[in-house]
Design an enzyme around this catalytic site. Structure first.
Site, PDB file in Angstrom:
ATOM      1  N   LYS A 209      36.036  -0.620  43.251  1.00 51.78           N
ATOM      2  CA  LYS A 209      36.459  -1.747  42.424  1.00 51.78           C
ATOM      3  C   LYS A 209      35.976  -1.517  40.986  1.00 51.78           C
ATOM      4  O   LYS A 209      36.721  -1.662  40.038  1.00 51.78           O
ATOM      5  CB  LYS A 209      35.857  -3.026  43.022  1.00 51.78           C
ATOM      6  CG  LYS A 209      36.341  -4.296  42.397  1.00 51.78           C
ATOM      7  CD  LYS A 209      35.840  -5.480  43.209  1.00 51.78           C
ATOM      8  CE  LYS A 209      35.932  -6.756  42.425  1.00 51.78           C
ATOM      9  NZ  LYS A 209      35.411  -7.906  43.153  1.00 51.78           N
ATOM     10  N   GLU A 215      27.320   6.368  44.280  1.00 49.79           N
ATOM     11  CA  GLU A 215      27.684   7.161  45.459  1.00 49.79           C
ATOM     12  C   GLU A 215      29.130   7.658  45.361  1.00 49.79           C
ATOM     13  O   GLU A 215      29.420   8.839  45.572  1.00 49.79           O
ATOM     14  CB  GLU A 215      27.550   6.324  46.739  1.00 49.79           C
ATOM     15  CG  GLU A 215      26.132   5.973  47.139  1.00 49.79           C
ATOM     16  CD  GLU A 215      25.649   4.663  46.545  1.00 49.79           C
ATOM     17  OE1 GLU A 215      26.201   4.221  45.505  1.00 49.79           O
ATOM     18  OE2 GLU A 215      24.714   4.074  47.117  1.00 49.79           O
ATOM     19  N   GLY A 269      34.632  -7.184  47.110  1.00 50.41           N
ATOM     20  CA  GLY A 269      34.671  -5.869  47.765  1.00 50.41           C
ATOM     21  C   GLY A 269      34.663  -5.970  49.281  1.00 50.41           C
ATOM     22  O   GLY A 269      35.440  -5.317  49.976  1.00 50.41           O
ATOM     23  N   ARG A 270      33.799  -6.841  49.813  1.00 51.67           N
ATOM     24  CA  ARG A 270      33.663  -6.903  51.274  1.00 51.67           C
ATOM     25  C   ARG A 270      34.809  -7.645  51.966  1.00 51.67           C
ATOM     26  O   ARG A 270      34.837  -7.748  53.184  1.00 51.67           O
ATOM     27  CB  ARG A 270      32.305  -7.510  51.644  1.00 51.67           C
ATOM     28  CG  ARG A 270      31.968  -8.828  50.982  1.00 51.67           C
ATOM     29  CD  ARG A 270      30.496  -9.182  51.184  1.00 51.67           C
ATOM     30  NE  ARG A 270      30.096 -10.394  50.484  1.00 51.67           N
ATOM     31  CZ  ARG A 270      29.693 -10.434  49.232  1.00 51.67           C
ATOM     32  NH1 ARG A 270      29.651  -9.337  48.509  1.00 51.67           N
ATOM     33  NH2 ARG A 270      29.317 -11.574  48.673  1.00 51.67           N
ATOM     34  N   GLU A 355      25.744  -9.731  53.179  1.00 52.66           N
ATOM     35  CA  GLU A 355      25.843  -9.673  51.715  1.00 52.66           C
ATOM     36  C   GLU A 355      26.330 -11.027  51.181  1.00 52.66           C
ATOM     37  O   GLU A 355      26.028 -11.408  50.059  1.00 52.66           O
ATOM     38  CB  GLU A 355      26.806  -8.539  51.291  1.00 52.66           C
ATOM     39  CG  GLU A 355      26.628  -8.106  49.843  1.00 52.66           C
ATOM     40  CD  GLU A 355      27.312  -6.775  49.518  1.00 52.66           C
ATOM     41  OE1 GLU A 355      26.670  -5.722  49.650  1.00 52.66           O
ATOM     42  OE2 GLU A 355      28.490  -6.783  49.126  1.00 52.66           O
ATOM     43  N   HIS A 386      23.171  -0.889  78.484  1.00 53.31           N
ATOM     44  CA  HIS A 386      22.164   0.104  78.869  1.00 53.31           C
ATOM     45  C   HIS A 386      21.258   0.442  77.696  1.00 53.31           C
ATOM     46  O   HIS A 386      20.543   1.439  77.719  1.00 53.31           O
ATOM     47  CB  HIS A 386      22.862   1.367  79.383  1.00 53.31           C
ATOM     48  CG  HIS A 386      23.789   1.077  80.521  1.00 53.31           C
ATOM     49  ND1 HIS A 386      23.378   1.095  81.842  1.00 53.31           N
ATOM     50  CD2 HIS A 386      25.091   0.686  80.534  1.00 53.31           C
ATOM     51  CE1 HIS A 386      24.403   0.761  82.613  1.00 53.31           C
ATOM     52  NE2 HIS A 386      25.444   0.501  81.844  1.00 53.31           N
ATOM     53  N   LYS A 513      19.672  -0.542  42.959  1.00 58.77           N
ATOM     54  CA  LYS A 513      20.546   0.414  42.259  1.00 58.77           C
ATOM     55  C   LYS A 513      19.949   0.748  40.899  1.00 58.77           C
ATOM     56  O   LYS A 513      19.886   1.905  40.502  1.00 58.77           O
ATOM     57  CB  LYS A 513      21.927  -0.209  42.024  1.00 58.77           C
ATOM     58  CG  LYS A 513      22.800  -0.334  43.232  1.00 58.77           C
ATOM     59  CD  LYS A 513      24.203  -0.735  42.765  1.00 58.77           C
ATOM     60  CE  LYS A 513      25.036  -1.348  43.842  1.00 58.77           C
ATOM     61  NZ  LYS A 513      26.300  -1.869  43.376  1.00 58.77           N
TER      62      LYS A 513
END
Ligand code: F6P
Length: 523
Positions: A209, A215, A269-270, A355, A386, A513
């Site tokens: 965005k 990253e 974004g999410r 978030e 399990h 960040k």
């Protein structure tokens, strides 16, 4: 008009809920089911191919009534209207929150800063459709004239988790393209993917965005340099596309302006997989399936907007979550899909939920004196039975759990599916009804271990009374996946409204960040 700004704990409904919570101290699910054979129907909501059975919760009808009163007192319906029509409910960033507009098929315009955004959405969907078709059909050729065989989505957080989760979830519907996701700054992640692909036949989709995320830009540059070892600058247009709001940075990176898909500030974004951020989904399963995903989400949007709160799936799930989080002091919730296709659902929802609602100041910026965002985690059944289920059954913590199931499997191995669904039901029954002393006694007696009763009794007893929701779809399809994701999106929204927090900013991820950048500059 802004959202109502009210401390939920000061409402009449909250006070009544606190008193009701005391009355519920002796509530037993086993007894509630014994006394009311219709309890399952009384506490279930159906929406076409979806049934949400919330009968295995520590609730009575009065609990739901009081929780609905809380939603009414805090004007949730008004907030829903503001959310859907584009009011700037992301107050701290002065933005609308309109991921719902991305899947709306209504002809009603939606205005952001006096501009109708519907034509922008339509145009982008058209561009996605045309591009996906060209790549899938092989009409789009790489720089040596070969067809595209691989897609690499480069992004992180909301620009990665949603598309990655959906591509994995819908792999039954996928075409011949192989889709990879690079997100981590860890160079080993991108290196592993570069070993698997051929620059001549790979399409890179850079999704960011902001187009400034460390990253994503680092990975994109590494990939571009790798690509340019065998191709020329001129060939970038045939292999790199971008999804972003930052057109300048995209241009500076060297991407052809025709290869840019827009993003907008009114989509977080999410919550962005419904926008061009979902391009890798549309490439992987084809535009028709991608559109079906959007249509499923819209179905849930309409239900959320229109259903009365007591019959409203996202609202009821939000209210139950508040009931456990704020009254029972439950610390976390488990998300347990009984399908291997949804292995990435929990990490995806961790961003969407944590978030959004991981906030500790209210809408006045004042620290809250009550709990807000829940911790969510989970994995797929039956594997997780399990792994961590021991703690959910017999540990000291109360962990409400969503069990997501499907009436039929996709590949049709009936015997497997019967066993899978028997486990799905059994886990919820075990959590709710447990195993009494009498049952343990009988069990030990009938297995010839009566002499072991005193030694083993307390270890073998399950106290039960542990809550779960059974979220059951007919089948995992693009549309039902859209419904499921939108269901959680609206649960997040409703909880944020009721907790009186802002759900759509994420300042909490910024400090780390900044410090990482500073440390990098200092070394
Ligand atoms: O981690 C914070 C965050 O801002 C997320 O909200 C977002 O999804 C992610 O970074 C990626 O951001 P962008 O799409 O701008 O690269």
């Amino acid at each position: 008009m802004p959202l109502l700004n009210n401390n939920p704990t000061k409402t009449t409904a909250w006070k009544k809920l606190a008193a009701h919570f005391e009355e519920m101290s002796s509530f037993s699910l086993e007894k509630a089911f014994r006394e009311n054979p219709n309890r399952k129907d009384d506490f279930s909501i159906c929406m076409d191919d979806l049934t949400v059975d919330f009968s295995k919760n520590r609730i009575q009808q009065r609990t739901i009534d009081l929780l609905v009163d809380l939603a009414n007192e805090l004007q949730l319906q008004d907030a829903i209207e503001k959310y859907f029509c584009g009011d700037k409910i992301n107050v701290t960033e002065e933005r609308s929150v309109l991921h719902t507009a991305l899947r709306s098929t209504s002809i009603e315009p939606i205005f952001v800063d006096n501009e109708d955004i519907k034509p922008l959405i339509k145009k982008t969907l058209r561009k996605m459709r045309v591009f996906s078709k060209k790549v899938i059909s092989g009409d789009w050729k790489g720089y040596t004239g070969k067809k595209i065989t691989d897609i690499v989505n480069i992004g992180i957080g909301g620009s990665d988790l949603g598309p990655d989760m959906v591509v994995e979830a819908l792999q039954y519907y996928k075409n011949h393209l192989t889709t990879h996701f690079v997100s981590n700054i860890d160079g080993d992640h991108v290196s592993e993917i570069l070993e698997k692909i051929d620059p001549e036949t790979t399409m890179f989709v850079i999704v960011s965005k902001t187009f400034t995320t460390q990253e994503t830009i680092t990975n994109a540059n590494t990939i571009k340099n790798w690509f340019l070892k065998s191709a020329s600058q001129f060939d970038i247009a045939k292999h790199f596309v971008a999804v972003s709001t930052n057109l300048e940075a995209v241009d500076a990176f060297g991407i052809d302006s025709d290869n840019v898909f827009p993003m907008w500030n009114w989509v977080g974004g999410r919550f962005s997989l419904w926008s061009a951020v979902g391009l890798s989904i549309s490439l992987s399963v084809g535009y028709t399936h991608y559109k079906a995903l959007l249509d499923g989400a819209e179905k849930m949007d309409l239900h959320f907007k229109e259903a009365p709160f007591g019959q409203n799936i996202p609202v009821v799930l939000a209210l139950l979550s508040i009931w456990y989080n704020n009254f029972y002091k439950a610390e976390s919730e488990a998300i347990l899909p009984y399908t291997q296709y949804l292995t990435k659902l929990a990490p995806y929802l961790q961003q969407a939920i944590m978030e959004s609602n991981g906030k500790s100041v209210d809408r006045d910026g004042i620290p809250v004196a009550y709990q807000t965002g829940t911790i969510v985690w989970g994995s797929t059944g039956t594997n997780m039975q399990h792994a961590f289920m021991q703690l959910v059954h017999q540990g000291t913590k109360l962990i409400p759990a969503d069990f997501i199931g499907y009436e039929s499997s996709l590949h049709g191995l009936k015997d497997h599916h019967k066993k899978l669904m028997a486990n799905y039901v059994a886990q919820m029954d075990a959590l709710a009804f447990g195993k009494s002393k009498e049952q343990v006694h009988l069990e030990l007696k009938s297995s010839g271990q009566i002499d072991q009763v005193a030694r083993l009794m307390s270890f073998k007893v399950f106290e039960g009374n542990r809550p779960s929701n059974a979220i059951l779809f007919k089948k995992l399809t693009p549309a039902s996946l859209g419904e499921l994701i939108a269901m959680y999106e609206h649960k997040i929204f409703a909880q944020g409204v009721l907790w009186n927090i802002f759900s759509y900013d994420q300042f909490g991820v910024e400090l780390g960040k900044e410090l990482a950048k500073k440390l990098l500059n200092d070394t």
